[in-house]
Design an enzyme around this catalytic site. Structure first.
Site, PDB file in Angstrom:
ATOM      1  N   ARG A   1       0.856  -1.187   0.000  1.00  0.00           N
ATOM      2  CA  ARG A   1       0.000   0.000   0.000  1.00  0.00           C
ATOM      3  C   ARG A   1       0.893   1.239   0.000  1.00  0.00           C
ATOM      4  NH1 ARG A   1      -3.153   3.083   4.774  1.00  0.00           N
ATOM      5  NH2 ARG A   1      -3.950   4.686   3.382  1.00  0.00           N
TER       6      ARG A   1
ATOM      7  N   HIS B   1      -3.146  10.796   0.593  1.00  0.00           N
ATOM      8  CA  HIS B   1      -2.658  10.582   1.960  1.00  0.00           C
ATOM      9  C   HIS B   1      -2.087  11.920   2.443  1.00  0.00           C
ATOM     10  CE1 HIS B   1      -1.247   7.297   4.914  1.00  0.00           C
ATOM     11  NE2 HIS B   1      -0.936   8.442   5.481  1.00  0.00           N
TER      12      HIS B   1
ATOM     13  N   GLU C   1      -7.847   8.486   6.210  1.00  0.00           N
ATOM     14  CA  GLU C   1      -8.141   9.073   7.517  1.00  0.00           C
ATOM     15  C   GLU C   1      -8.766  10.468   7.481  1.00  0.00           C
ATOM     16  OE1 GLU C   1      -4.710   8.809  10.061  1.00  0.00           O
ATOM     17  OE2 GLU C   1      -4.975   6.669  10.303  1.00  0.00           O
TER      18      GLU C   1
ATOM     19  N   ASN D   1      -7.957   1.776   9.593  1.00  0.00           N
ATOM     20  CA  ASN D   1      -6.675   1.998  10.270  1.00  0.00           C
ATOM     21  C   ASN D   1      -6.931   1.900  11.765  1.00  0.00           C
ATOM     22  OD1 ASN D   1      -5.541   2.521   7.814  1.00  0.00           O
ATOM     23  ND2 ASN D   1      -4.977   4.643   8.233  1.00  0.00           N
TER      24      ASN D   1
ATOM     25  N   TYR E   1      -4.758   1.711  15.619  1.00  0.00           N
ATOM     26  CA  TYR E   1      -3.508   1.647  16.380  1.00  0.00           C
ATOM     27  C   TYR E   1      -3.747   1.351  17.844  1.00  0.00           C
ATOM     28  CZ  TYR E   1      -0.960   3.408  12.361  1.00  0.00           C
ATOM     29  OH  TYR E   1      -0.394   3.521  11.117  1.00  0.00           O
TER      30      TYR E   1
ATOM     31  N   GLU F   1      -3.956  -0.137   8.017  1.00  0.00           N
ATOM     32  CA  GLU F   1      -2.798   0.239   8.856  1.00  0.00           C
ATOM     33  C   GLU F   1      -2.977  -0.346  10.244  1.00  0.00           C
ATOM     34  OE1 GLU F   1      -1.700   4.419   9.194  1.00  0.00           O
ATOM     35  OE2 GLU F   1      -2.080   4.716   7.060  1.00  0.00           O
TER      36      GLU F   1
END
Ligand code: BG6
Length: 484
Positions: free
Chosen positions: A88, A133, A178, A318, A320, A392
């Site tokens: 990606r 991005h 995002e 995504n 985290y 991600e």
């Protein structure tokens, strides 16, 4: 093998979906460097950081970064070493279209991405390409960027030109990376460039325009290219899971989840589309309290709701970390001044990450894999089990080749993903962030996510695999074996 094949599945033996893809990710400004080479023009990061050299905490920038513009062959070699199915990466808008518009194509930019894509395919690695991005052309920013309604046309034209250039070989497209970080951190706050800090309305205007621009790119692909190019196209939404501090904070945690990512996911993936009801009601109420004649959240018309609804083949996710949420009475009940970004102030929650979630030195990414399971369960239950592409997931550290914390992190999060698959989640792909160390937006080179360490003090930018790279090689091999 134990992690992947089922030794510690909560549900007995594991079944891996045959089509599960594994890969690693990067983004153009964070790795390419060559910021003004061969006809590329300035994007918002080039412009802002050159004017404000200490925007990142180490006063660094992405002028050279990992120098991938020149070192892309080594990048592909690393991907081959890892044994991934896909890579990606994102396109730099101003490298392809220096005027920002599609009237003039920069041949050198096209050649760079052609070379990268061809090199990937030669090695049996699928390109998964992000159109945007964060590196907005500076010229478009001067015209308002995401605040200008024309961004829907500009982005649609850009997308169309890119599908023409690369769509014969690229089968996975991500429209925008995002939206929350773009609109909230960049427009409602001053954290991310363009750092406008226009609290109150700007982040909601950005949200609406971004959803429409994303939908435009989706419909352009769907109507003009899909039948010929046979690919898929989706948006990537960043998710943090907010867990209530206690039973009296269940509503606060829900507000936090809705104001962070529900505001983007609901219009696209929920049964009827539009913003979550709670957001529409809350912002309208607070606007009234402020004496405003209308809600600060611009509404979506019935046609716009229809246009956005369903405009993503997959849920690009995504993820985290997680946080604990509780009600912040001072912003929940009143709205006296714009002291915080609108999402936060309107949602009226506070959050924190308990110190016991910390592994290793980093407090950027905390370890809470159960939050990942909860997000995946939420998507299953609330968004009708739309297929998910995890675009991600990764762990920040402060360097070193023996990155045991990152290994622990990947083990926990991949295991949580596999549990979710057992529980019925339909997961298409898993992406480690990041293939290599890169320019991190706020932390420059002081923080890193790379499976490969990059030596930024050496002009040839050598890349060396970390322990986590070897761990993922083993996991990826196990995936292949266990699928058999
Ligand atoms: C994601 C971005 O938000 O997180 C990446 O898509 C970024 O570009 C990554 O590098 C890590 O972010 P942070 O906030 O830890 O620097």
């Amino acid at each position: 093998l134990v992690v992947v094949c089922g030794g510690y599945s909560r549900h007995g033996s594991r079944r891996l979906p045959d089509d599960l893809l594994l890969g690693a990710a990067t983004a153009s400004y964070q790795i390419e460097g060559a910021w003004d080479a061969d006809g590329k023009s300035e994007n918002i990061f080039d412009y802002a950081i050159h004017n404000q050299p200490c925007y990142a905490i180490d006063c660094s920038n992405g002028d050279v970064a990992a120098n991938s513009y020149y070192l892309y062959k080594r990048d592909v070699e690393m991907l081959r070493e890892l044994g991934v199915n896909f890579y990606r990466f994102s396109l730099s808008w101003t490298r392809l279209f220096p005027t920002s518009f599609t009237d003039k194509i920069n041949k050198a930019g096209v050649e760079y991405y052609n070379n990268l894509i061809d090199e990937l395919l030669k090695n049996n690695i699928q390109p998964v390409v992000t159109l945007f991005h964060w590196d907005m052309p500076q010229k478009l920013q001067q015209l308002g960027g995401w605040l200008n309604n024309n961004i829907v046309d500009w982005f649609g034209d850009y997308a169309e030109a890119v599908f023409v250039l690369f769509g014969d070989r690229v089968k996975y497209w991500i429209t925008v990376n995002e939206p929350f970080q773009i609109c909230e951190f960049g427009y409602g706050n001053a954290i991310l460039i363009p750092a406008l800090n226009l609290t109150g309305e700007a982040d909601y205007i950005c949200t609406k325009n971004l959803l429409l621009a994303h939908a435009r790119a989706y419909h352009v692909y769907d109507e003009l290219f899909r039948s010929k190019q046979d690919g898929i196209i989706f948006i990537t939404i960043s998710t943090e899971w907010f867990e209530p501090a206690d039973n009296s904070n269940i509503e606060a945690a829900n507000d936090a989840n809705q104001f962070w990512w529900g505001i983007y996911a609901h219009p696209i993936f929920s049964k009827h589309g539009d913003y979550p009801r709670i957001i529409k009601e809350r912002v309208a109420l607070k606007s009234r309290v402020q004496g405003l004649p209308r809600s600060r959240l611009p509404e979506l018309s019935p046609d716009e709701i229809k246009y956005i609804h369903g405009s993503s083949d997959l849920f690009g996710l995504n993820h985290y970390s997680s946080a604990i949420a509780y009600r912040n009475a001072s912003t929940y009940y009143y709205y006296s001044s714009f002291t915080g970004p609108s999402h936060d102030a309107d949602a009226g929650y506070m959050s924190y990450k308990p110190p016991e979630w910390k592994i290793g030195e980093s407090d950027r990414t905390m370890y809470a894999p159960w939050g990942f399971s909860k997000i995946l369960a939420y998507i299953r239950n609330v968004y009708n089990n739309v297929p998910v592409f995890i675009t991600e997931n990764g762990f920040a550290s402060h360097g070193g080749l023996v990155d045991d914390d990152r290994v622990t992190y990947y083990r926990g999060y991949i295991s949580a993903m596999l549990d979710a698959i057992d529980e019925g989640s339909y997961i298409i792909g898993y992406t480690a962030w990041s293939l290599m160390d890169n320019f991190e937006w706020w932390n420059g080179y002081r923080e890193n996510y790379g499976l490969y360490e990059v030596d930024f003090n050496d002009t040839s930018r050598p890349r060396t695999p970390r322990k986590s790279a070897f761990f993922l090689i083993v996991i990826f091999i196990a995936f292949v074996i266990c699928k058999r």
